[in-house]
Motif scaffolding. Structure first.
Motif, PDB file in Angstrom:
ATOM      1  N   GLU A   1       7.486  -0.429  -3.566  1.00 25.08           N
ATOM      2  CA  GLU A   1       7.131  -1.765  -4.055  1.00 25.08           C
ATOM      3  C   GLU A   1       6.568  -2.631  -2.930  1.00 25.08           C
ATOM      4  O   GLU A   1       6.752  -2.367  -1.746  1.00 25.08           O
ATOM      5  CB  GLU A   1       8.357  -2.441  -4.667  1.00 25.08           C
ATOM      6  N   ASP A   2       5.869  -3.689  -3.350  1.00 25.00           N
ATOM      7  CA  ASP A   2       5.368  -4.717  -2.431  1.00 25.00           C
ATOM      8  C   ASP A   2       4.296  -4.200  -1.477  1.00 25.00           C
ATOM      9  O   ASP A   2       4.105  -4.753  -0.386  1.00 25.00           O
ATOM     10  CB  ASP A   2       6.519  -5.349  -1.622  1.00 25.00           C
ATOM     11  N   ALA A   3       3.599  -3.132  -1.873  1.00 26.69           N
ATOM     12  CA  ALA A   3       2.497  -2.628  -1.062  1.00 26.69           C
ATOM     13  C   ALA A   3       1.439  -2.045  -1.987  1.00 26.69           C
ATOM     14  O   ALA A   3       1.742  -1.605  -3.102  1.00 26.69           O
ATOM     15  CB  ALA A   3       2.976  -1.571  -0.071  1.00 26.69           C
TER      16      ALA A   3
ATOM     17  N   THR B   1       3.795   6.151  -3.732  1.00 28.35           N
ATOM     18  CA  THR B   1       2.924   5.415  -4.637  1.00 28.35           C
ATOM     19  C   THR B   1       3.142   3.925  -4.433  1.00 28.35           C
ATOM     20  O   THR B   1       4.274   3.441  -4.543  1.00 28.35           O
ATOM     21  CB  THR B   1       3.228   5.783  -6.104  1.00 28.35           C
ATOM     22  N   ALA B   2       2.072   3.209  -4.130  1.00 29.19           N
ATOM     23  CA  ALA B   2       2.151   1.771  -3.851  1.00 29.19           C
ATOM     24  C   ALA B   2       1.390   1.011  -4.938  1.00 29.19           C
ATOM     25  O   ALA B   2       0.162   0.952  -4.915  1.00 29.19           O
ATOM     26  CB  ALA B   2       1.566   1.469  -2.473  1.00 29.19           C
ATOM     27  N   PRO B   3       2.082   0.407  -5.895  1.00 28.85           N
ATOM     28  CA  PRO B   3       1.421  -0.150  -7.072  1.00 28.85           C
ATOM     29  C   PRO B   3       0.989  -1.610  -6.971  1.00 28.85           C
ATOM     30  O   PRO B   3       0.423  -2.141  -7.933  1.00 28.85           O
ATOM     31  CB  PRO B   3       2.498   0.000  -8.154  1.00 28.85           C
TER      32      PRO B   3
ATOM     33  N   THR C   1      -2.552  -1.336   2.017  1.00 28.29           N
ATOM     34  CA  THR C   1      -1.513  -2.009   2.811  1.00 28.29           C
ATOM     35  C   THR C   1      -0.215  -1.229   2.959  1.00 28.29           C
ATOM     36  O   THR C   1       0.689  -1.674   3.673  1.00 28.29           O
ATOM     37  CB  THR C   1      -1.201  -3.390   2.204  1.00 28.29           C
ATOM     38  N   LEU C   2      -0.094  -0.080   2.321  1.00 29.45           N
ATOM     39  CA  LEU C   2       1.155   0.692   2.397  1.00 29.45           C
ATOM     40  C   LEU C   2       1.630   0.905   3.833  1.00 29.45           C
ATOM     41  O   LEU C   2       2.782   0.593   4.165  1.00 29.45           O
ATOM     42  CB  LEU C   2       0.988   2.017   1.658  1.00 29.45           C
TER      43      LEU C   2
ATOM     44  N   GLU D   1       8.533   1.445   7.211  1.00 25.73           N
ATOM     45  CA  GLU D   1       9.863   2.067   7.177  1.00 25.73           C
ATOM     46  C   GLU D   1       9.981   3.064   6.032  1.00 25.73           C
ATOM     47  O   GLU D   1      10.697   4.075   6.137  1.00 25.73           O
ATOM     48  CB  GLU D   1      10.949   0.994   7.083  1.00 25.73           C
ATOM     49  N   ALA D   2       9.263   2.816   4.920  1.00 26.71           N
ATOM     50  CA  ALA D   2       9.270   3.770   3.805  1.00 26.71           C
ATOM     51  C   ALA D   2       8.542   5.051   4.190  1.00 26.71           C
ATOM     52  O   ALA D   2       8.943   6.154   3.800  1.00 26.71           O
ATOM     53  CB  ALA D   2       8.639   3.142   2.565  1.00 26.71           C
TER      54      ALA D   2
END
Length: 296
Positions: free
Chosen positions: A271-273, A224-226, A277-278, A284-285
């Motif tokens: 985080e940060d995506a 999940t990219a918030p 953009t994920l 790496e995630a």
């Protein structure tokens, strides 16, 4: 335009692009979202290739694969993927890494061909119950948007340049030979229209998923990219920050419940995506989730 990577395979009389790196099994197969293409996952693919066979491909009608009328049923898409993997002699079972609409296709493949799937990594996956978790005002906004009017015959140059800058920023460290043709294609009207056309039958795809039955007992990690990043802001113009946060909250609840509904499910916050953009910002995630699914 010639694709920067990969080779073509004939599937049902159509030429489909596939690119593989690495070795070992189970192979991981990246399934792009609507409006995305195989090469968008290059960075995640090359990191996954360090520990297993890693596969990118473009569905018929998308990216650098042969054109076809869109949209298509999920059963047609998953049959095509199965035939392509067999044609390319990539043996199963597979870890399917699906993004957005590709997450629905990954789940459908797993329910239709359970013996051929070893695990699922779902990146910001589309889900048939997504709207039920959203605030009414947001759903009404979506219902008021007509995809048929989503792109005019001639898009203003400033809009195309805006998207060009966004894609260039996300791929700034990529090799120029890959980045430049990918960005050029992403800001073409043809590719922008493809994303809208492919998702035009989303309700029918939801119906296919509901009718397909439960997933097999395989490990599943949701990412999940918030982040409300520039891509999210661009496609949500006019939507308040409060509504966008409410969407994130509802999405997280949905993914948590979905992960809890299977024996070996997990939802991870990245985080940060954001949704688009994920794979660009946090490859790496994605690779770590694939590694962890392989270990379960």
């Amino acid at each position: 335009m010639k694709p920067p990577l990969g080779e073509y395979y004939d599937v049902n009389g159509r030429k489909l692009l596939l690119h593989r790196e690495g070795s070992g099994a189970p192979a991981v197969v990246f399934i792009p979202g609507a409006g995305a293409v195989a090469m968008d996952y290059w960075d995640a693919q090359r990191q996954a290739a360090a520990f297993t066979t890693s596969v990118l491909y473009d569905r018929a009608g998308t990216g650098w694969s042969e054109s076809i009328d869109l949209p298509r049923a999920s059963s047609e898409v998953t049959d095509e993927l199965r035939a392509l993997l067999h044609s390319a002699k990539i043996p199963g079972p597979y870890v399917l890494a699906g993004h957005s609409l590709g997450g629905l296709y990954a789940r459908h493949y797993a329910t239709r061909f359970p013996d051929e799937v070893a695990g699922l990594v779902l990146m910001e996956p589309a889900h048939e119950d997504y709207r039920a978790y959203m605030p009414r005002e947001l759903v009404e906004r979506w219902d008021a948007w007509d995809p048929a009017n989503g792109l005019s015959d001639e898009l203003p140059r400033e809009i195309l340049e805006f998207y060009r800058v966004l894609f260039e920023q996300e791929m700034a460290h990529w090799p120029a030979g890959l980045r430049e043709p990918l960005v050029d294609s992403h800001v073409s009207r043809e590719w922008l229209l493809t994303g809208i056309r492919e998702a035009a039958n989303i309700q029918a795809v939801h119906d296919e998923i509901r009718a397909a039955g439960p997933l097999p007992d395989v490990p599943m990690i949701i990412l999940t990219a918030p982040a409300i990043d520039p891509f999210k802001q661009a496609v949500s113009a006019g939507t308040s920050e409060g509504l966008l946060q409410a969407e994130n909250d509802g999405k997280t609840r949905l993914y948590n419940e979905f992960a809890a509904s299977v024996p070996r499910g997990e939802n991870r916050i990245v985080e940060d995506a954001g949704h688009v953009t994920l794979p660009f910002r946090r490859p790496e995630a994605v690779a770590q989730a694939i590694r962890d699914v392989l270990a379960l």
